[in-house]
Design a protein around this motif. Structure first.
Motif, PDB file in Angstrom:
ATOM      1  N   GLY A   1      27.634  37.059  42.193  1.00  0.00           N
ATOM      2  CA  GLY A   1      28.546  36.337  42.072  1.00  0.00           C
ATOM      3  C   GLY A   1      29.703  36.347  41.180  1.00  0.00           C
ATOM      4  O   GLY A   1      30.755  36.604  41.320  1.00  0.00           O
ATOM      5  N   LEU A   2      29.182  36.757  40.053  1.00  0.00           N
ATOM      6  CA  LEU A   2      30.104  37.048  38.978  1.00  0.00           C
ATOM      7  C   LEU A   2      30.879  38.366  39.028  1.00  0.00           C
ATOM      8  O   LEU A   2      32.139  38.456  38.812  1.00  0.00           O
ATOM      9  CB  LEU A   2      29.296  37.237  37.357  1.00  0.00           C
ATOM     10  N   GLY A   3      30.092  39.504  39.492  1.00  0.00           N
ATOM     11  CA  GLY A   3      30.886  40.694  39.794  1.00  0.00           C
ATOM     12  C   GLY A   3      31.863  40.432  41.088  1.00  0.00           C
ATOM     13  O   GLY A   3      32.904  41.095  41.058  1.00  0.00           O
ATOM     14  N   ALA A   4      31.292  39.767  41.917  1.00  0.00           N
ATOM     15  CA  ALA A   4      32.246  39.439  43.185  1.00  0.00           C
ATOM     16  C   ALA A   4      33.441  38.697  42.756  1.00  0.00           C
ATOM     17  O   ALA A   4      34.615  39.212  43.369  1.00  0.00           O
ATOM     18  CB  ALA A   4      31.460  38.697  44.241  1.00  0.00           C
ATOM     19  N   GLY A   5      33.422  37.776  41.894  1.00  0.00           N
ATOM     20  CA  GLY A   5      34.574  36.931  41.382  1.00  0.00           C
ATOM     21  C   GLY A   5      35.649  37.898  40.528  1.00  0.00           C
ATOM     22  O   GLY A   5      36.643  37.740  40.775  1.00  0.00           O
ATOM     23  N   LEU A   6      34.793  38.570  39.769  1.00  0.00           N
ATOM     24  CA  LEU A   6      35.672  39.521  38.831  1.00  0.00           C
ATOM     25  C   LEU A   6      36.679  40.487  40.015  1.00  0.00           C
ATOM     26  O   LEU A   6      37.862  40.875  39.848  1.00  0.00           O
ATOM     27  CB  LEU A   6      35.161  40.451  37.883  1.00  0.00           C
ATOM     28  N   ALA A   7      35.974  41.219  40.862  1.00  0.00           N
ATOM     29  CA  ALA A   7      36.385  42.157  41.744  1.00  0.00           C
ATOM     30  C   ALA A   7      37.640  41.591  42.653  1.00  0.00           C
ATOM     31  O   ALA A   7      38.784  41.753  42.764  1.00  0.00           O
ATOM     32  CB  ALA A   7      35.450  42.791  42.560  1.00  0.00           C
ATOM     33  N   GLU A   8      37.482  40.046  43.093  1.00  0.00           N
ATOM     34  CA  GLU A   8      38.607  39.438  43.920  1.00  0.00           C
ATOM     35  C   GLU A   8      39.700  39.165  42.939  1.00  0.00           C
ATOM     36  O   GLU A   8      40.635  39.103  43.386  1.00  0.00           O
ATOM     37  CB  GLU A   8      37.895  38.392  44.447  1.00  0.00           C
ATOM     38  N   ALA A   9      39.408  38.943  41.560  1.00  0.00           N
ATOM     39  CA  ALA A   9      40.382  38.310  40.724  1.00  0.00           C
ATOM     40  C   ALA A   9      41.465  39.498  40.322  1.00  0.00           C
ATOM     41  O   ALA A   9      42.819  39.320  40.564  1.00  0.00           O
ATOM     42  CB  ALA A   9      39.889  37.789  39.410  1.00  0.00           C
ATOM     43  N   ILE A  10      40.990  40.530  40.316  1.00  0.00           N
ATOM     44  CA  ILE A  10      41.621  41.871  39.849  1.00  0.00           C
ATOM     45  C   ILE A  10      42.302  42.331  40.981  1.00  0.00           C
ATOM     46  O   ILE A  10      43.738  42.832  40.940  1.00  0.00           O
ATOM     47  CB  ILE A  10      40.695  43.016  39.375  1.00  0.00           C
ATOM     48  N   PHE A  11      41.719  42.506  42.298  1.00  0.00           N
ATOM     49  CA  PHE A  11      42.337  43.204  43.208  1.00  0.00           C
ATOM     50  C   PHE A  11      43.278  42.077  44.108  1.00  0.00           C
ATOM     51  O   PHE A  11      44.194  43.010  44.967  1.00  0.00           O
ATOM     52  CB  PHE A  11      41.326  43.723  43.934  1.00  0.00           C
ATOM     53  N   VAL A  12      42.667  40.977  44.095  1.00  0.00           N
ATOM     54  CA  VAL A  12      43.536  40.085  45.259  1.00  0.00           C
ATOM     55  C   VAL A  12      43.900  38.770  44.641  1.00  0.00           C
ATOM     56  O   VAL A  12      45.248  38.581  44.684  1.00  0.00           O
ATOM     57  CB  VAL A  12      42.462  39.660  46.267  1.00  0.00           C
ATOM     58  N   VAL A  13      43.238  38.185  43.987  1.00  0.00           N
ATOM     59  CA  VAL A  13      43.700  36.805  43.682  1.00  0.00           C
ATOM     60  C   VAL A  13      44.641  36.605  42.553  1.00  0.00           C
ATOM     61  O   VAL A  13      45.643  35.595  42.788  1.00  0.00           O
ATOM     62  CB  VAL A  13      42.272  35.980  43.147  1.00  0.00           C
ATOM     63  N   CYS A  14      45.154  37.338  41.621  1.00  0.00           N
ATOM     64  CA  CYS A  14      45.910  37.293  40.584  1.00  0.00           C
ATOM     65  C   CYS A  14      47.145  37.258  41.149  1.00  0.00           C
ATOM     66  O   CYS A  14      48.133  36.340  40.953  1.00  0.00           O
ATOM     67  CB  CYS A  14      45.640  38.199  39.221  1.00  0.00           C
ATOM     68  N   PRO A  15      47.449  38.532  41.824  1.00  0.00           N
ATOM     69  CA  PRO A  15      48.955  38.437  42.526  1.00  0.00           C
ATOM     70  C   PRO A  15      49.220  37.594  43.374  1.00  0.00           C
ATOM     71  O   PRO A  15      50.136  36.906  43.582  1.00  0.00           O
ATOM     72  CB  PRO A  15      48.899  39.942  42.863  1.00  0.00           C
ATOM     73  N   MET A  16      48.131  37.254  44.266  1.00  0.00           N
ATOM     74  CA  MET A  16      48.112  36.433  45.448  1.00  0.00           C
ATOM     75  C   MET A  16      48.554  34.835  44.769  1.00  0.00           C
ATOM     76  O   MET A  16      49.542  34.067  45.229  1.00  0.00           O
ATOM     77  CB  MET A  16      47.118  36.239  46.199  1.00  0.00           C
ATOM     78  N   GLU A  17      47.892  34.411  43.780  1.00  0.00           N
ATOM     79  CA  GLU A  17      47.623  33.142  42.911  1.00  0.00           C
ATOM     80  C   GLU A  17      49.175  32.900  42.401  1.00  0.00           C
ATOM     81  O   GLU A  17      50.089  32.082  42.252  1.00  0.00           O
ATOM     82  CB  GLU A  17      46.853  32.803  42.282  1.00  0.00           C
ATOM     83  N   THR A  18      49.643  34.072  41.707  1.00  0.00           N
ATOM     84  CA  THR A  18      50.940  34.138  40.887  1.00  0.00           C
ATOM     85  C   THR A  18      52.062  33.782  41.769  1.00  0.00           C
ATOM     86  O   THR A  18      52.809  32.892  41.765  1.00  0.00           O
ATOM     87  CB  THR A  18      51.074  35.504  40.225  1.00  0.00           C
ATOM     88  N   VAL A  19      52.074  34.620  43.017  1.00  0.00           N
ATOM     89  CA  VAL A  19      53.095  34.219  44.145  1.00  0.00           C
ATOM     90  C   VAL A  19      53.146  32.879  44.535  1.00  0.00           C
ATOM     91  O   VAL A  19      54.040  32.223  44.715  1.00  0.00           O
ATOM     92  CB  VAL A  19      53.150  35.412  45.110  1.00  0.00           C
ATOM     93  N   LYS A  20      51.999  32.218  44.878  1.00  0.00           N
ATOM     94  CA  LYS A  20      51.710  31.144  45.469  1.00  0.00           C
ATOM     95  C   LYS A  20      52.161  29.737  44.382  1.00  0.00           C
ATOM     96  O   LYS A  20      53.044  28.811  44.968  1.00  0.00           O
ATOM     97  CB  LYS A  20      50.297  30.755  45.690  1.00  0.00           C
ATOM     98  N   VAL A  21      51.600  30.102  43.064  1.00  0.00           N
ATOM     99  CA  VAL A  21      52.199  29.015  42.290  1.00  0.00           C
ATOM    100  C   VAL A  21      53.617  29.273  41.969  1.00  0.00           C
ATOM    101  O   VAL A  21      54.322  28.054  41.899  1.00  0.00           O
ATOM    102  CB  VAL A  21      51.556  29.332  40.676  1.00  0.00           C
ATOM    103  N   LYS A  22      54.304  30.158  42.030  1.00  0.00           N
ATOM    104  CA  LYS A  22      55.667  30.443  41.796  1.00  0.00           C
ATOM    105  C   LYS A  22      56.339  29.791  42.985  1.00  0.00           C
ATOM    106  O   LYS A  22      57.502  28.839  42.923  1.00  0.00           O
ATOM    107  CB  LYS A  22      56.375  31.976  41.898  1.00  0.00           C
TER     108      LYS A  22
END
Length: 351
Positions: A167-188
């Protein structure tokens, strides 16, 4: 599919072939066969790793591509159902401690939003999460299945510790490739709505504007906090899910976990992750907001929140996040399991 008549404790590599072959071989050694019981009663079916893995969950995909498809479908459906709670949670986390406070609570936040922007105002920023949730869930489940396939035992069972690590590996992968840019745009997008004259007029135009003004780096604000949040999120969720599934199945690894039970386990896993990492979520949200320039880095953001607003500020938005995440995880796992079940029918696993 099964290895027949294999002595269970044998370490001889040739014995890994079906014993029928050994018996027919000119050099067959039949003296080692038990003599106290007829041969017909000595049949022992020992599932190999592949078959055992499938037995550990009838709906479990062993092909990561299938997990990617099922995860993407589940993620897209889930976010359309639960987004209003995500909107309220983000607004409460962005609101700094001022007097009088901008929002007195969840109901007031919903009321002000509906009054100013109508019911659809609660869906501001939805497009960014829809576009992002599909690949996010796809990467999450695809990576989890890929990693878990490497560490399951001969019966296909995944231990709680290995569930946490996968689960840790899956979470880090989704954070780097998808979540960070997606969440940044969403929050803005959500933060932009709080101003008197919103600047972002639609998802794609908003993304172009962000990139034009801040570069690609503008979509990767709060990467460290996001990795910490998503890594701990999925580590906790998959650890709890794996533990509960193993408990439910007991000594029968092939016992199927029903849809309702999957949803209950998912809700419990979601609640555990909320109480476990909401402070990281608050820091991540601040680092991705329109006022992120006020913080030098993730650690400075956490320090400023602690000094200026106190420890309770790290738990802003916990209640709406709790409702959103419990529903999120429950729905995702339920839809995921049913989608995999359908895919297994039209795309059978090879054994």
């Amino acid at each position: 599919m099964y290895e027949i008549f294999r002595p269970i404790k044998s370490t001889n590599m040739t014995d890994r072939q079906p014993s029928l072959w050994n018996l027919l071989s000119p050099t067959a050694n039949v003296s080692s066969l038990p003599t106290t019981t007829p041969l017909s009663c000595q049949t022992t079916l020992v599932p190999n790793r592949r078959v055992g893995a499938l037995a550990a969950g009838k709906n479990q995909p062993k092909n990561p591509v299938k997990a990617v498809l099922a995860g993407g479908i589940a993620g897209g459906i889930e976010i359309c159902i639960t987004f209003p709670t995500e909107y309220v949670k983000t607004q409460l986390q962005l609101a700094e401690s001022v007097k009088p406070p901008k929002y007195t609570g969840i109901v007031d936040c919903v009321g002000q939003t509906v009054k100013s922007h109508g019911v659809l105002g609660l869906y501001r920023g939805l497009s960014s999460l829809v576009y992002g949730s599909i690949p996010k869930a796809a990467v999450r489940f695809g990576m989890f299945e890929f990693l878990s396939n490497k560490v399951r035992d001969e019966n296909g069972k995944l231990t709680s510790t290995n569930g946490l690590l996968c689960g840790l590996g899956a979470g880090l992968a989704e954070a780097i490739f998808v979540v960070c840019p997606m969440e940044t745009v969403k929050v803005k997008f959500i933060h932009d709505q709080t101003g008197p004259n919103p600047r972002y007029k639609g998802f794609f135009r908003g993304v172009v504007q962000i990139v034009k003004e801040q570069g690609l780096r503008g979509t990767y604000q709060g990467l460290t906090a996001t990795m910490l949040k998503q890594g701990s999120n999925q580590a906790i969720r998959f650890y709890v899910m794996t533990t509960l599934r193993n408990w439910y199945r007991g000594d029968d690894p092939g016992k199927e976990v029903g849809l309702l039970m999957t949803g209950c386990f998912g809700a419990i896993a979601g609640a555990a992750s909320v109480f476990g990492n909401t402070p990281l979520d608050v820091v991540k949200t601040r680092m991705q907001g329109l006022e992120a320039h006020r913080y030098k880095n993730t650690w400075d953001c956490a320090k400023q929140i602690w000094q200026k607003e106190g420890v309770m500020a790290f738990y802003k938005g916990t209640i709406p996040r709790l409702g959103r995440v419990c529903a999120d995880v429950a729905i995702v796992f339920m839809i995921y399991e049913q989608t995999v079940k359908f895919l297994n029918k039209i795309w059978p696993e090879k054994t």
